[in-house]
Motif scaffolding. Structure first.
Motif, PDB file in Angstrom:
ATOM      1  N   LEU A  20       0.832  -1.206   0.000  1.00  0.00           N
ATOM      2  CA  LEU A  20       0.000   0.000   0.000  1.00  0.00           C
ATOM      3  C   LEU A  20       0.866   1.256   0.000  1.00  0.00           C
ATOM      4  CD1 LEU A  20      -2.819  -0.929   2.552  1.00  0.00           C
ATOM      5  CD2 LEU A  20      -2.935  -0.974   0.057  1.00  0.00           C
ATOM      6  N   GLY A  21       2.084   1.131   0.503  1.00  0.00           N
ATOM      7  CA  GLY A  21       2.996   2.271   0.519  1.00  0.00           C
ATOM      8  C   GLY A  21       3.922   2.314  -0.676  1.00  0.00           C
ATOM      9  N   SER A  22       3.660   1.486  -1.695  1.00  0.00           N
ATOM     10  CA  SER A  22       4.538   1.419  -2.867  1.00  0.00           C
ATOM     11  C   SER A  22       4.590   2.749  -3.600  1.00  0.00           C
ATOM     12  CB  SER A  22       4.051   0.314  -3.813  1.00  0.00           C
ATOM     13  OG  SER A  22       4.760   0.345  -5.033  1.00  0.00           O
ATOM     14  N   ALA A  23       5.777   3.078  -4.104  1.00  0.00           N
ATOM     15  CA  ALA A  23       5.916   4.282  -4.923  1.00  0.00           C
ATOM     16  C   ALA A  23       5.192   4.122  -6.247  1.00  0.00           C
ATOM     17  CB  ALA A  23       7.398   4.573  -5.164  1.00  0.00           C
TER      18      ALA A  23
ATOM     19  N   ARG B  36      -4.110  -6.708  13.336  1.00  0.00           N
ATOM     20  CA  ARG B  36      -2.776  -6.991  13.871  1.00  0.00           C
ATOM     21  C   ARG B  36      -1.692  -6.407  12.981  1.00  0.00           C
ATOM     22  NH1 ARG B  36       1.304 -10.418  13.228  1.00  0.00           N
ATOM     23  NH2 ARG B  36       0.307 -11.497  11.486  1.00  0.00           N
ATOM     24  N   LEU B  37      -1.954  -6.390  11.663  1.00  0.00           N
ATOM     25  CA  LEU B  37      -0.974  -5.867  10.707  1.00  0.00           C
ATOM     26  C   LEU B  37      -1.122  -4.363  10.480  1.00  0.00           C
ATOM     27  CD1 LEU B  37      -1.189  -8.776   8.102  1.00  0.00           C
ATOM     28  CD2 LEU B  37       0.694  -8.319   9.699  1.00  0.00           C
ATOM     29  N   ASN B  38      -1.998  -3.706  11.255  1.00  0.00           N
ATOM     30  CA  ASN B  38      -2.169  -2.244  11.199  1.00  0.00           C
ATOM     31  C   ASN B  38      -2.520  -1.741   9.808  1.00  0.00           C
ATOM     32  OD1 ASN B  38      -1.798  -1.413  13.884  1.00  0.00           O
ATOM     33  ND2 ASN B  38       0.422  -1.635  13.698  1.00  0.00           N
ATOM     34  N   VAL B  39      -3.502  -2.397   9.173  1.00  0.00           N
ATOM     35  CA  VAL B  39      -3.885  -1.965   7.832  1.00  0.00           C
ATOM     36  C   VAL B  39      -4.455  -0.549   7.844  1.00  0.00           C
ATOM     37  CG1 VAL B  39      -6.215  -2.968   7.990  1.00  0.00           C
ATOM     38  CG2 VAL B  39      -5.141  -2.635   5.757  1.00  0.00           C
ATOM     39  N   ARG B  40      -5.171  -0.176   8.924  1.00  0.00           N
ATOM     40  CA  ARG B  40      -5.726   1.181   8.995  1.00  0.00           C
ATOM     41  C   ARG B  40      -4.611   2.225   8.987  1.00  0.00           C
ATOM     42  NH1 ARG B  40     -11.170   1.301  12.267  1.00  0.00           N
ATOM     43  NH2 ARG B  40     -11.697  -0.883  12.485  1.00  0.00           N
ATOM     44  N   LYS B  41      -3.551   1.929   9.729  1.00  0.00           N
ATOM     45  CA  LYS B  41      -2.426   2.862   9.786  1.00  0.00           C
ATOM     46  C   LYS B  41      -1.767   2.998   8.418  1.00  0.00           C
ATOM     47  CE  LYS B  41       1.700   3.842  12.577  1.00  0.00           C
ATOM     48  NZ  LYS B  41       2.555   3.339  13.683  1.00  0.00           N
ATOM     49  N   ALA B  42      -1.661   1.879   7.688  1.00  0.00           N
ATOM     50  CA  ALA B  42      -1.060   1.914   6.355  1.00  0.00           C
ATOM     51  C   ALA B  42      -1.898   2.766   5.406  1.00  0.00           C
ATOM     52  CB  ALA B  42      -0.918   0.496   5.807  1.00  0.00           C
TER      53      ALA B  42
ATOM     54  N   ALA C 276      -4.002   5.180   6.364  1.00  0.00           N
ATOM     55  CA  ALA C 276      -3.914   6.569   6.840  1.00  0.00           C
ATOM     56  C   ALA C 276      -2.632   7.229   6.351  1.00  0.00           C
ATOM     57  CB  ALA C 276      -3.983   6.602   8.368  1.00  0.00           C
ATOM     58  N   ARG C 277      -1.521   6.481   6.326  1.00  0.00           N
ATOM     59  CA  ARG C 277      -0.265   7.033   5.798  1.00  0.00           C
ATOM     60  C   ARG C 277      -0.416   7.362   4.319  1.00  0.00           C
ATOM     61  NH1 ARG C 277       2.635   3.119   8.980  1.00  0.00           N
ATOM     62  NH2 ARG C 277       2.719   1.764   7.136  1.00  0.00           N
ATOM     63  N   ARG C 278      -1.110   6.500   3.602  1.00  0.00           N
ATOM     64  CA  ARG C 278      -1.287   6.722   2.163  1.00  0.00           C
ATOM     65  C   ARG C 278      -2.095   7.992   1.901  1.00  0.00           C
ATOM     66  NH1 ARG C 278       1.486   4.297  -2.165  1.00  0.00           N
ATOM     67  NH2 ARG C 278       0.993   5.960  -3.625  1.00  0.00           N
ATOM     68  N   MET C 279      -2.981   8.338   2.819  1.00  0.00           N
ATOM     69  CA  MET C 279      -3.792   9.544   2.665  1.00  0.00           C
ATOM     70  C   MET C 279      -2.940  10.800   2.574  1.00  0.00           C
ATOM     71  SD  MET C 279      -6.881   8.878   5.376  1.00  0.00           S
ATOM     72  CE  MET C 279      -8.141   7.637   5.110  1.00  0.00           C
ATOM     73  N   ASN C 280      -1.775  10.765   3.201  1.00  0.00           N
ATOM     74  CA  ASN C 280      -0.931  11.960   3.278  1.00  0.00           C
ATOM     75  C   ASN C 280       0.082  12.060   2.147  1.00  0.00           C
ATOM     76  OD1 ASN C 280      -2.129  12.795   5.737  1.00  0.00           O
ATOM     77  ND2 ASN C 280      -0.840  11.362   6.871  1.00  0.00           N
TER      78      ASN C 280
ATOM     79  N   HIS D  15       1.513  12.495  -1.757  1.00  0.00           N
ATOM     80  CA  HIS D  15       1.101  13.366  -2.853  1.00  0.00           C
ATOM     81  C   HIS D  15       0.486  12.587  -4.013  1.00  0.00           C
ATOM     82  CE1 HIS D  15       5.063  11.924  -4.174  1.00  0.00           C
ATOM     83  NE2 HIS D  15       4.695  12.232  -5.404  1.00  0.00           N
ATOM     84  N   THR D  16       0.683  11.273  -4.031  1.00  0.00           N
ATOM     85  CA  THR D  16       0.126  10.457  -5.121  1.00  0.00           C
ATOM     86  C   THR D  16      -1.253   9.911  -4.771  1.00  0.00           C
ATOM     87  OG1 THR D  16       1.296   8.545  -4.207  1.00  0.00           O
ATOM     88  CG2 THR D  16       2.380   9.743  -5.997  1.00  0.00           C
ATOM     89  N   THR D  17      -1.875  10.473  -3.752  1.00  0.00           N
ATOM     90  CA  THR D  17      -3.140   9.927  -3.263  1.00  0.00           C
ATOM     91  C   THR D  17      -4.283  10.107  -4.257  1.00  0.00           C
ATOM     92  OG1 THR D  17      -2.519  10.256  -0.959  1.00  0.00           O
ATOM     93  CG2 THR D  17      -4.853  10.157  -1.408  1.00  0.00           C
ATOM     94  N   GLU D  18      -4.220  11.128  -5.131  1.00  0.00           N
ATOM     95  CA  GLU D  18      -5.351  11.419  -6.009  1.00  0.00           C
ATOM     96  C   GLU D  18      -5.810  10.190  -6.789  1.00  0.00           C
ATOM     97  OE1 GLU D  18      -2.662  13.215  -5.736  1.00  0.00           O
ATOM     98  OE2 GLU D  18      -3.328  15.176  -4.994  1.00  0.00           O
ATOM     99  N   ASP D  19      -4.860   9.404  -7.266  1.00  0.00           N
ATOM    100  CA  ASP D  19      -5.210   8.224  -8.051  1.00  0.00           C
ATOM    101  C   ASP D  19      -5.850   7.128  -7.202  1.00  0.00           C
ATOM    102  OD1 ASP D  19      -4.124   9.393 -10.328  1.00  0.00           O
ATOM    103  OD2 ASP D  19      -2.124   8.655  -9.865  1.00  0.00           O
ATOM    104  N   LEU D  20      -5.747   7.255  -5.892  1.00  0.00           N
ATOM    105  CA  LEU D  20      -6.256   6.214  -4.994  1.00  0.00           C
ATOM    106  C   LEU D  20      -7.480   6.669  -4.205  1.00  0.00           C
ATOM    107  CD1 LEU D  20      -2.840   4.978  -3.565  1.00  0.00           C
ATOM    108  CD2 LEU D  20      -4.361   3.663  -5.009  1.00  0.00           C
ATOM    109  N   THR D  21      -7.977   7.865  -4.514  1.00  0.00           N
ATOM    110  CA  THR D  21      -9.064   8.425  -3.720  1.00  0.00           C
ATOM    111  C   THR D  21     -10.245   7.473  -3.622  1.00  0.00           C
ATOM    112  OG1 THR D  21      -8.444  10.691  -4.259  1.00  0.00           O
ATOM    113  CG2 THR D  21     -10.702  10.325  -3.534  1.00  0.00           C
ATOM    114  N   SER D  22     -10.686   6.944  -4.751  1.00  0.00           N
ATOM    115  CA  SER D  22     -11.850   6.060  -4.746  1.00  0.00           C
ATOM    116  C   SER D  22     -11.594   4.812  -3.907  1.00  0.00           C
ATOM    117  CB  SER D  22     -12.209   5.674  -6.182  1.00  0.00           C
ATOM    118  OG  SER D  22     -13.358   4.862  -6.196  1.00  0.00           O
TER     119      SER D  22
END
Length: 756
Positions: A261-264, A297-303, A305-309, A311-318
């Protein structure tokens, strides 16, 4: 049709000469190119037959077909469009013939040509004529063998071919558990190339969604607890349970997907998010707790939430909004799942931890009854009943709160040192905060979320609960509250929750902490008193809250049906251009208008492009082109600009300026084909109807994109609530905060009378 040679061909012949028809270049396999005037009234079969005659090709014309330069197959549906556009064409092997050749090449497994063969396969496999012949020639088994035995780019091409084949609703029902496990292994390996992981992720997602409950047609039974078994050759025989069973064999699989989820690479992150969303949407009851527990346990929510911040989030908004909607469902389910420590050892361990952390010993009151949970601020010793309203969610929140406070025992002792009527009921307060947060984030029902923005604070529900619970304790102390003041303190906390968690898509956690930890009691009280002047205390009562929840579900479903009806009626849109294109190079297209309509089966968007708007008849006769709804992975908004001289607001810009995206624009994006359509709505209402309607149609969707739709749901809910309450408030009927059940009957010697 007339043909004129170029290069090796020297003779000419004329058939159906049409001097005003545009000329198309047609190339052949041996490098010959001819100029052909093609009669647009002919069928593709007739055109190919005449080309074979003119070019003196001795093989049957059925062995050949036409493709354009991008290898798109020319069909009767798009032939006229190709002719008018003077598109360069190629006379090539017919799809069935090409399929037989490729299946044979896969059997031979020539390493030198394998990569090129798979590259062609991934392009052609979507065509029905090709796919059927490929499957009839045992091509699927050969493709599976290639996936088992290759790696690198060759594997990437093979997986992409399989991904494209699975867009068809037939032909891949023989994929077994071993194949699924192979795909899981590919995804689990951190060394797998990104171009390998993308199609592998899409394949798993498709298998998850190939659930019997999603089976189309009259045999579908999505609302049935036991849907009928699919036919033996149906692809709808997989689903969450089948896929998750293979995922469990590879311990690090989910962790690897979440890490991506944090991939460039935005596309890789999007594929991973879509797989997680599909798993969440289709999780079976038997594996639900195990799967959700592993995600937490794997903190998917945190992952996320990090993606929300980023700059490439626009493509993932939906995708992120879909995830939020899924988390709303998860939270609702936890809240409505009863606490049962005897059946669930994890719950029993959580209760034991809470009690041991308090540092107390079980006591007895003057009547000889045990004093345990009442010393922690609950109203009775029946701990299961105490969590009746907040369920497992309430237990989890209290457990996390205690875990996060190493001095919890001091908090408990401080309350016990006070006179009984002055003690802050810790357990009851924690549960009430859960209710307040559920109310704030509209966790009313297992339906869809109406949030149109990111909610990073919701992603850490437990953190918000801990802060609000500490605020509750502080307000209790600073206000000198007693037992009868519980409702008054709840009102203070409700007011502060609204303030502290406002605008969460732009605020930071340190601001939330400041609002909860530093706000002065007097200021909170003054603000809350002002709010009371504008609000009715009646609305905060539990029965009224429950009524609002019920009306919310009804309102959402009403708006959802209205949006889908708009899609069935159809509408005109402007065909848009990519944002940022230079105005001097952008030209008004010959057909700038598009009419789109959803078919009654809700599987395809049918459309027609036109130079001008015209009255479109009911049905689909006027709409020759179509888009497969299942191909749409995201509805992106604000993505494209109107062409010059179509919409006035864009025409006042200087000629050298780039085209600016319209706020009424949207794009239908495919995970592997890019944009399927770029449109601009005529007004805000039409934009909201279509963006939200299309989102609601998607199997893995569910979020709302427009504030207009969210506003309608909220407005209908509030109007319905006030109408319902008029019958009571007009008669000055007192609504209790809660109902206390009477004692059970002493025996079974009773019956219920029938009220006439």
């Amino acid at each position: 049709m007339s043909t004129t040679s170029r290069g090796a061909l020297t003779s000419t012949s004329t058939v159906n000469m049409k001097p005003l028809v545009p000329t198309n270049n047609v190339s052949t396999a041996n490098g010959m190119t001819v100029r052909a005037r093609i009669d647009p009234t002919l069928t593709v079969e007739d055109v190919v037959r005449q080309l074979c005659i003119n070019l003196k090709i001795k093989e049957p014309h059925s062995s050949f077909a036409l493709r354009d330069e991008t290898d798109e197959l020319v069909t009767n549906d798009n032939l006229r469009k190709k002719i008018k556009g003077k598109v360069n064409l190629k006379l090539v092997n017919a799809p069935a013939r090409e399929a037989r050749d490729i299946a044979e090449k896969l059997r031979q497994r020539n390493e030198k040509n394998l990569k090129l063969t798979l590259f062609s396969l991934q392009k052609f496999i979507r065509e029905e004529q090709f796919a059927r012949e490929f499957l009839n020639n045992d091509g699927l088994a050969e493709l599976v063998e290639v996936i088992y035995s290759t790696n690198g780019n060759t594997l990437a091409y093979a997986l992409t071919a399989m991904q494209n084949l699975m867009e068809l609703e037939y032909g891949w029902s023989t994929l077994d558990g071993n194949f699924i496990f192979r795909v899981v292994q590919i995804l689990s390996s951190p060394q797998s190339l990104i171009n390998v992981c993308r199609p592998a992720t899409a394949i798993l997602k498709k298998l998850v969604e190939a659930d019997p409950v999603n089976m189309p047609g009259p045999q579908a039974a999505s609302s049935s607890k036991s849907p009928p078994a699919p036919p033996p050759d149906s692809v709808y025989q997989y689903g969450f349970s089948v896929v998750f069973e293979q995922m469990r064999k590879e311990r690090g699989m989910l962790e690897t997907v979440i890490n991506r989820l944090g991939s460039a690479d935005t596309a890789m992150a999007q594929y991973s998010m879509m797989l997680i969303n599909s798993l969440l949407s289709h999780a079976s009851d038997t594996r639900w707790e195990e799967f959700i527990g592993e995600l937490e346990r794997l903190n998917v929510r945190k992952a996320v939430a990090r993606r929300m911040n980023l700059h490439t989030t626009e493509d993932l908004t939906s995708c992120i909004l879909d995830f939020q909607a899924n988390m709303i469902r998860v939270t609702y389910r936890k809240k409505t799942t009863p606490v049962d420590p005897e059946a669930d050892p994890i719950q029993g361990d959580a209760l034991d931890f809470i009690w041991e952390s308090s540092g107390l010993q079980v006591e007895q009151n003057a009547g000889g009854h045990p004093l345990k949970w009442r010393n922690l601020g609950f109203e009775s010793e029946d701990i299961v009943h105490e969590f009746h309203e907040v369920g497992v969610l309430g237990l989890e929140c209290l457990h996390k709160f205690v875990q996060g406070d190493p001095e919890f025992s001091k908090v408990v002792l401080e309350q016990l040192s006070r006179p009984e009527e002055r003690r802050c009921p810790i357990g009851k307060a924690s549960n009430e905060v859960v209710e307040l947060l559920s109310e704030h984030w509209a966790i009313f029902a297992p339906g869809y979320s109406t949030s149109t923005t990111f909610q990073p604070f919701f992603m850490d529900f437990h953190r918000a609960h801990s802060l609000a619970t500490r605020f509750f304790f502080r307000m209790w102390s600073e206000s000198g509250a007693a037992t009868g003041d519980f409702t008054r303190v709840v009102a203070l906390v409700r007011s502060q929750v609204k303030v502290a968690l406002r605008s969460e898509n732009v605020r930071k956690w340190h601001e939330v902490e400041h609002d909860f930890l530093e706000s002065e009691y007097k200021k909170v009280r003054d603000r809350q008193m002002q709010e009371l002047e504008l609000e009715d205390d009646l609305l905060s009562k539990i029965p009224v809250r429950n009524l609002r929840n019920k009306l919310y579900k009804e309102s959402y479903e009403f708006v959802r049906q209205q949006r889908i009806q708009c899609l069935l009626q159809g509408a005109w849109f402007v065909n848009a251009l990519p944002q940022g294109s230079p105005r001097e190079t952008a030209r008004r297209p010959s057909r700038p208008w598009r009419f789109m309509r959803l078919d009654t089966g809700m599987k395809y968007l049918h459309y027609v492009d036109s130079a001008v708007k015209f009255p479109v008849r009911n049905g689909l006769e006027d709409l020759p082109e179509r888009i497969d709804i299942s191909m749409i992975s995201e509805i992106a908004t604000g993505t494209c600009a109107p062409p010059p001289n179509v919409l006035r607001d864009q025409n006042d810009l200087p000629p050298s300026s780039p085209l600016v995206a319209s706020p009424l624009s949207f794009s239908l994006l495919s995970a592997h084909e890019g944009s399927l359509a770029d449109q601009i709505a005529p007004d805000q209402s039409r934009w909201a109807d279509w963006t939200d309607g299309l989102n609601m149609l998607r199997r893995d969707g569910g979020h709302v994109a427009s504030k207009e739709t969210a506003g309608f749901v909220q407005a209908l809910t509030e109007i319905g609530l006030k109408i319902k309450l008029l019958d009571l408030s007009g008669e000055m009927v007192e609504i209790p905060s809660g109902l206390v059940a009477g004692p059970p009957p002493p025996s079974t010697d009773f019956f219920f009378s029938e009220l006439m």
